[in-house]
Write a protein that holds these residues in place. Structure first.
Motif, PDB file in Angstrom:
ATOM      1  N   MET A   1     -22.849  -6.892  -8.213  1.00 50.25           N
ATOM      2  CA  MET A   1     -21.608  -7.180  -8.900  1.00 50.25           C
ATOM      3  C   MET A   1     -20.475  -6.472  -8.175  1.00 50.25           C
ATOM      4  N   SER A   2     -19.403  -7.204  -7.929  1.00 49.20           N
ATOM      5  CA  SER A   2     -18.253  -6.598  -7.265  1.00 49.20           C
ATOM      6  C   SER A   2     -17.248  -6.097  -8.299  1.00 49.20           C
ATOM      7  N   TYR A   3     -16.403  -5.204  -7.842  1.00 49.50           N
ATOM      8  CA  TYR A   3     -15.365  -4.592  -8.675  1.00 49.50           C
ATOM      9  C   TYR A   3     -14.027  -4.755  -7.981  1.00 49.50           C
ATOM     10  N   CYS A   4     -12.963  -4.755  -8.752  1.00 55.07           N
ATOM     11  CA  CYS A   4     -11.610  -4.892  -8.206  1.00 55.07           C
ATOM     12  C   CYS A   4     -10.784  -3.658  -8.530  1.00 55.07           C
ATOM     13  N   VAL A   5     -10.015  -3.250  -7.567  1.00 57.36           N
ATOM     14  CA  VAL A   5      -8.947  -2.276  -7.773  1.00 57.36           C
ATOM     15  C   VAL A   5      -7.672  -3.104  -7.751  1.00 57.36           C
ATOM     16  N   TYR A   6      -6.777  -2.856  -8.689  1.00 57.52           N
ATOM     17  CA  TYR A   6      -5.608  -3.715  -8.802  1.00 57.52           C
ATOM     18  C   TYR A   6      -4.374  -2.900  -9.154  1.00 57.52           C
ATOM     19  N   LEU A   7      -3.222  -3.467  -8.823  1.00 54.12           N
ATOM     20  CA  LEU A   7      -1.948  -2.864  -9.187  1.00 54.12           C
ATOM     21  C   LEU A   7      -1.118  -3.876  -9.954  1.00 54.12           C
ATOM     22  N   LEU A   8      -0.547  -3.399 -11.055  1.00 53.95           N
ATOM     23  CA  LEU A   8       0.353  -4.189 -11.889  1.00 53.95           C
ATOM     24  C   LEU A   8       1.741  -3.584 -11.816  1.00 53.95           C
ATOM     25  N   THR A   9       2.743  -4.405 -12.065  1.00 52.43           N
ATOM     26  CA  THR A   9       4.107  -3.921 -12.172  1.00 52.43           C
ATOM     27  C   THR A   9       4.793  -4.629 -13.335  1.00 52.43           C
ATOM     28  N   ASN A  10       5.990  -4.192 -13.636  1.00 48.98           N
ATOM     29  CA  ASN A  10       6.774  -4.816 -14.701  1.00 48.98           C
ATOM     30  C   ASN A  10       7.802  -5.761 -14.072  1.00 48.98           C
ATOM     31  N   PRO A  11       8.485  -6.581 -14.873  1.00 44.19           N
ATOM     32  CA  PRO A  11       9.450  -7.534 -14.300  1.00 44.19           C
ATOM     33  C   PRO A  11      10.533  -6.879 -13.444  1.00 44.19           C
ATOM     34  N   ALA A  12      10.949  -5.670 -13.766  1.00 46.31           N
ATOM     35  CA  ALA A  12      11.987  -4.979 -12.986  1.00 46.31           C
ATOM     36  C   ALA A  12      11.414  -4.289 -11.748  1.00 46.31           C
ATOM     37  N   ARG A  13      10.100  -4.294 -11.606  1.00 48.31           N
ATOM     38  CA  ARG A  13       9.393  -3.660 -10.472  1.00 48.31           C
ATOM     39  C   ARG A  13       9.633  -2.154 -10.418  1.00 48.31           C
ATOM     40  N   THR A  14       9.828  -1.519 -11.578  1.00 47.56           N
ATOM     41  CA  THR A  14      10.098  -0.080 -11.622  1.00 47.56           C
ATOM     42  C   THR A  14       8.871   0.750 -11.962  1.00 47.56           C
ATOM     43  N   VAL A  15       7.807   0.119 -12.445  1.00 49.34           N
ATOM     44  CA  VAL A  15       6.604   0.835 -12.861  1.00 49.34           C
ATOM     45  C   VAL A  15       5.412   0.234 -12.138  1.00 49.34           C
ATOM     46  N   LEU A  16       4.487   1.093 -11.711  1.00 51.42           N
ATOM     47  CA  LEU A  16       3.232   0.632 -11.112  1.00 51.42           C
ATOM     48  C   LEU A  16       2.060   1.192 -11.907  1.00 51.42           C
ATOM     49  N   TYR A  17       1.063   0.364 -12.121  1.00 50.57           N
ATOM     50  CA  TYR A  17      -0.161   0.768 -12.810  1.00 50.57           C
ATOM     51  C   TYR A  17      -1.329   0.424 -11.904  1.00 50.57           C
ATOM     52  N   THR A  18      -2.234   1.354 -11.700  1.00 44.64           N
ATOM     53  CA  THR A  18      -3.427   1.140 -10.884  1.00 44.64           C
ATOM     54  C   THR A  18      -4.642   1.169 -11.782  1.00 44.64           C
ATOM     55  N   GLY A  19      -5.515   0.186 -11.625  1.00 43.12           N
ATOM     56  CA  GLY A  19      -6.721   0.119 -12.441  1.00 43.12           C
ATOM     57  C   GLY A  19      -7.911  -0.384 -11.652  1.00 43.12           C
ATOM     58  N   VAL A  20      -9.075  -0.362 -12.316  1.00 38.27           N
ATOM     59  CA  VAL A  20     -10.318  -0.849 -11.718  1.00 38.27           C
ATOM     60  C   VAL A  20     -11.081  -1.619 -12.793  1.00 38.27           C
ATOM     61  N   THR A  21     -11.766  -2.679 -12.392  1.00 35.75           N
ATOM     62  CA  THR A  21     -12.511  -3.502 -13.340  1.00 35.75           C
ATOM     63  C   THR A  21     -13.574  -4.320 -12.612  1.00 35.75           C
ATOM     64  N   ILE A  69      -5.692   5.635  -4.401  1.00 34.92           N
ATOM     65  CA  ILE A  69      -4.386   4.987  -4.558  1.00 34.92           C
ATOM     66  C   ILE A  69      -3.541   5.710  -5.594  1.00 34.92           C
ATOM     67  N   LYS A  70      -4.136   6.126  -6.697  1.00 33.88           N
ATOM     68  CA  LYS A  70      -3.389   6.840  -7.736  1.00 33.88           C
ATOM     69  C   LYS A  70      -2.774   8.130  -7.202  1.00 33.88           C
ATOM     70  N   GLY A  71      -3.391   8.721  -6.190  1.00 35.66           N
ATOM     71  CA  GLY A  71      -2.876   9.955  -5.612  1.00 35.66           C
ATOM     72  C   GLY A  71      -1.753   9.751  -4.605  1.00 35.66           C
ATOM     73  N   TRP A  72      -1.501   8.523  -4.253  1.00 31.13           N
ATOM     74  CA  TRP A  72      -0.474   8.216  -3.266  1.00 31.13           C
ATOM     75  C   TRP A  72       0.934   8.319  -3.860  1.00 31.13           C
ATOM     76  N   SER A  73       1.891   8.457  -2.963  1.00 35.20           N
ATOM     77  CA  SER A  73       3.300   8.405  -3.354  1.00 35.20           C
ATOM     78  C   SER A  73       3.679   6.972  -3.723  1.00 35.20           C
ATOM     79  N   ARG A  74       4.763   6.829  -4.428  1.00 34.98           N
ATOM     80  CA  ARG A  74       5.273   5.503  -4.774  1.00 34.98           C
ATOM     81  C   ARG A  74       5.514   4.687  -3.498  1.00 34.98           C
ATOM     82  N   ALA A  75       6.081   5.307  -2.484  1.00 36.25           N
ATOM     83  CA  ALA A  75       6.395   4.603  -1.239  1.00 36.25           C
ATOM     84  C   ALA A  75       5.133   4.054  -0.574  1.00 36.25           C
ATOM     85  N   LYS A  76       4.067   4.817  -0.589  1.00 40.41           N
ATOM     86  CA  LYS A  76       2.825   4.357   0.037  1.00 40.41           C
ATOM     87  C   LYS A  76       2.208   3.202  -0.756  1.00 40.41           C
ATOM     88  N   LYS A  77       2.298   3.264  -2.079  1.00 35.77           N
ATOM     89  CA  LYS A  77       1.815   2.157  -2.915  1.00 35.77           C
ATOM     90  C   LYS A  77       2.642   0.902  -2.654  1.00 35.77           C
TER      91      LYS A  77
END
Length: 98
Positions: A1-21, A69-77
């Motif tokens: 079974m494979s897993y995904c790491v993903y990044l979400l943002t909001n419409p203004a692109r001001t927030v980033l969320y990192t998750g795994v599933t 990825i969660k440990g990275w700076s905003r710029a690197k993400k």
């Protein structure tokens, strides 16, 4: 079974969320409905636009990558997202092609 790491943002692109599933479509639905602990953050910040994902062969590797990825700076993400999705367009998994 494979897993995904993903990044979400909001419409203004001001927030980033990192998750795994192991089921990205299900997890995106849960985020959009505000379900689970992560839904509290993504719901509060309207963070429900998928802008990046990568597939890992197993849970251990996905978790390691998520923490990295969660440990990275905003710029690197931002650079990671831009390399994968230059215009930061929301990714629709139903129509996704590489």
């Amino acid at each position: 079974m494979s897993y995904c790491v993903y990044l979400l943002t909001n419409p203004a692109r001001t927030v980033l969320y990192t998750g795994v599933t192991n089921d990205l479509e299900r997890r995106l639905y849960e985020h959009s409905q505000g379900l689970g602990n992560a839904g509290k953050f993504t719901g509060r910040y309207q963070c429900n636009l998928l802008v990046y994902f990568e597939i890992c062969p197993d849970a251990r590797q996905a978790i390691v990558r998520e923490k990295e990825i969660k440990g990275w700076s905003r710029a690197k993400k931002e650079a990671l997202i831009t390399a994968f999705n230059p215009d930061w367009n929301p990714i629709d998994l139903r129509t996704w092609t590489e």
